[in-house]
Design an enzyme around this catalytic site. Structure first.
Site, PDB file in Angstrom:
ATOM      1  N   GLY A  39       0.840  -1.212   0.000  1.00 24.98           N
ATOM      2  CA  GLY A  39       0.000   0.000   0.000  1.00 24.98           C
ATOM      3  C   GLY A  39       0.868   1.252   0.000  1.00 24.98           C
ATOM      4  O   GLY A  39       2.083   1.178   0.185  1.00 24.98           O
ATOM      5  N   ASP A  59       0.138  -4.656  10.888  1.00 23.44           N
ATOM      6  CA  ASP A  59       0.146  -5.870  10.067  1.00 23.44           C
ATOM      7  C   ASP A  59      -0.934  -6.806  10.621  1.00 23.44           C
ATOM      8  O   ASP A  59      -0.842  -7.240  11.780  1.00 23.44           O
ATOM      9  CB  ASP A  59       1.540  -6.503  10.182  1.00 23.44           C
ATOM     10  CG  ASP A  59       1.668  -7.834   9.446  1.00 23.44           C
ATOM     11  OD1 ASP A  59       0.641  -8.355   8.976  1.00 23.44           O
ATOM     12  OD2 ASP A  59       2.803  -8.351   9.358  1.00 23.44           O
ATOM     13  N   VAL A  60      -1.944  -7.123   9.804  1.00 25.23           N
ATOM     14  CA  VAL A  60      -3.075  -7.911  10.317  1.00 25.23           C
ATOM     15  C   VAL A  60      -2.705  -9.374  10.624  1.00 25.23           C
ATOM     16  O   VAL A  60      -3.506 -10.084  11.233  1.00 25.23           O
ATOM     17  CB  VAL A  60      -4.306  -7.873   9.363  1.00 25.23           C
ATOM     18  CG1 VAL A  60      -4.877  -6.484   9.282  1.00 25.23           C
ATOM     19  CG2 VAL A  60      -3.979  -8.437   7.995  1.00 25.23           C
ATOM     20  N   ASN A 102      -7.439 -13.457  12.102  1.00 23.87           N
ATOM     21  CA  ASN A 102      -7.457 -12.372  13.097  1.00 23.87           C
ATOM     22  C   ASN A 102      -8.642 -11.434  12.890  1.00 23.87           C
ATOM     23  O   ASN A 102      -9.279 -10.999  13.857  1.00 23.87           O
ATOM     24  CB  ASN A 102      -6.150 -11.573  13.034  1.00 23.87           C
ATOM     25  CG  ASN A 102      -4.975 -12.338  13.628  1.00 23.87           C
ATOM     26  OD1 ASN A 102      -5.170 -13.248  14.438  1.00 23.87           O
ATOM     27  ND2 ASN A 102      -3.771 -12.001  13.218  1.00 23.87           N
ATOM     28  N   TYR A 148      -0.866 -17.337  -3.870  1.00 29.12           N
ATOM     29  CA  TYR A 148      -1.975 -16.372  -3.869  1.00 29.12           C
ATOM     30  C   TYR A 148      -3.309 -17.104  -3.990  1.00 29.12           C
ATOM     31  O   TYR A 148      -4.241 -16.874  -3.207  1.00 29.12           O
ATOM     32  CB  TYR A 148      -1.787 -15.395  -5.032  1.00 29.12           C
ATOM     33  CG  TYR A 148      -2.821 -14.286  -5.080  1.00 29.12           C
ATOM     34  CD1 TYR A 148      -2.907 -13.343  -4.061  1.00 29.12           C
ATOM     35  CD2 TYR A 148      -3.705 -14.173  -6.154  1.00 29.12           C
ATOM     36  CE1 TYR A 148      -3.848 -12.313  -4.106  1.00 29.12           C
ATOM     37  CE2 TYR A 148      -4.640 -13.153  -6.210  1.00 29.12           C
ATOM     38  CZ  TYR A 148      -4.713 -12.225  -5.185  1.00 29.12           C
ATOM     39  OH  TYR A 148      -5.649 -11.212  -5.232  1.00 29.12           O
ATOM     40  N   THR A 178      -9.363  -5.456 -12.177  1.00 29.61           N
ATOM     41  CA  THR A 178      -9.866  -4.102 -11.922  1.00 29.61           C
ATOM     42  C   THR A 178      -8.749  -3.106 -12.211  1.00 29.61           C
ATOM     43  O   THR A 178      -7.577  -3.430 -12.020  1.00 29.61           O
ATOM     44  CB  THR A 178     -10.326  -3.981 -10.454  1.00 29.61           C
ATOM     45  OG1 THR A 178     -11.279  -5.014 -10.193  1.00 29.61           O
ATOM     46  CG2 THR A 178     -10.965  -2.639 -10.175  1.00 29.61           C
TER      47      THR A 178
END
Length: 316
Positions: A39, A59-60, A102, A148, A178
């Protein structure tokens, strides 16, 4: 009326930042969370002065805590381009698995509705065309793209487990190609690659014979579909994308015509497990959400081209 609060994980990314804009516009209190692995803080800087916007650098894949109530959570945290997930295979797997776990735990604790971002990549190199949500896919789990594809397949699976076992309100969007402003010029996907090559006077690189197809959806259309899905009552996966299919050869020609450059197309070998066809069946989105894309490729590409021209200038 009490203001609704939404957490957008991956909020500084291409899609996440556009979602932040949309929820701000709809009057929500928006909390963006991002570790800036892929990001960019510039994507959300314009929101910093607003009283109803917060940013958490986090960081999730580590434990996620957000004080106060949460009504909605959107999980858009993940590298999403082949260059990124081939460079960061383990982070990609961790964010799809631990990160999703999480955020689902947080949704359970806060009694929030959570929407998770899955992808057309769960269909792999499809043997069914166009792809409906009922198709289970054709994925190589040990190939380079498996990190992925399988991370996103796990994301869907654990989301359904939380829905069925814990009664968490969940939504699953399967996103097809997209494009639009805030894409990274160097992210390795066809559109930014073609545009940056054209703008830099380089030949346009097509992998394979260029007859493989993609379906490109403009970002505003996608955001509208996601917003409608979040607020709907449907918990099974929904394809959101533009069903207008085009070969990569045709697409490269369109970019050359749009940019007015004189480059030629050069061909390189096709990467392993690269899908040959990609076209969403959007019957579910049409019937359940009353959604279909509105922005033509011609119109969307013009806006994106202007953005990339400015981005190149500011980088030079």
């Amino acid at each position: 009326m009490e203001q609704k609060r939404v957490l957008i994980a991956g909020g500084a990314g291409f899609l996440g930042s556009h979602l932040c804009d949309r929820f701000i516009k709809e009057g929500f209190h928006v909390i963006a969370m991002d570790n800036l692995l892929t990001g960019n803080i510039k994507n959300i800087e314009h929101l910093f002065p607003l009283p109803n916007f917060e940013y958490y650098h986090h960081d999730v894949t580590k434990f996620v805590h957000v004080p106060g109530k949460l009504d909605y959570i959107l999980n858009f945290a993940s590298p999403a381009s082949p260059i990124d997930y081939l460079k960061m295979p383990i982070q990609t797997l961790k964010v799809g698995s631990l990160g999703t776990h999480n955020l689902l735990g947080l949704a359970k604790e806060k009694k929030a509705r959570i929407l998770v971002a899955s992808t057309s990549e769960v269909y792999g190199d499809p043997t069914v065309h166009p792809q409906t949500e009922e198709y289970w896919g054709n994925v190589n789990p040990v190939g380079p793209r498996g990190v992925y594809d399988e991370a996103k397949r796990f994301l869907e699976s654990i989301t359904m487990a939380y829905h069925n076992f814990h009664g968490v309100e969940t939504r699953i969007v399967r996103i097809f190609n997209t494009y639009g402003p805030r894409m990274r010029l160097n992210d390795g996907r066809a559109l930014p690659a073609f545009m940056s090559q054209a703008l830099n006077g380089q030949d346009l690189t097509v992998f394979g014979d260029g007859l493989q197809t993609r379906s490109f959806c403009y970002v505003d259309d996608l955001v509208e579909g996601i917003y409608r899905l979040l607020l709907s009552d449907y918990h099974l996966p929904v394809n959101i994308g533009n069903p207008q299919e085009i070969t990569l050869n045709q697409f490269a020609e369109e970019i050359i015509a749009l940019t007015g450059t004189k480059q030629k197309i050069v061909y390189h070998p096709l990467p392993k497990d690269d899908p040959k066809q990609r076209q969403p069946d959007i019957t579910k989105a049409r019937t359940l959400l009353g959604w279909e894309p509105k922005v033509s490729r011609q119109e969307g590409l013009k806006i994106t081209y202007e953005y990339f021209k400015k981005a190149l200038l500011s980088n030079s």
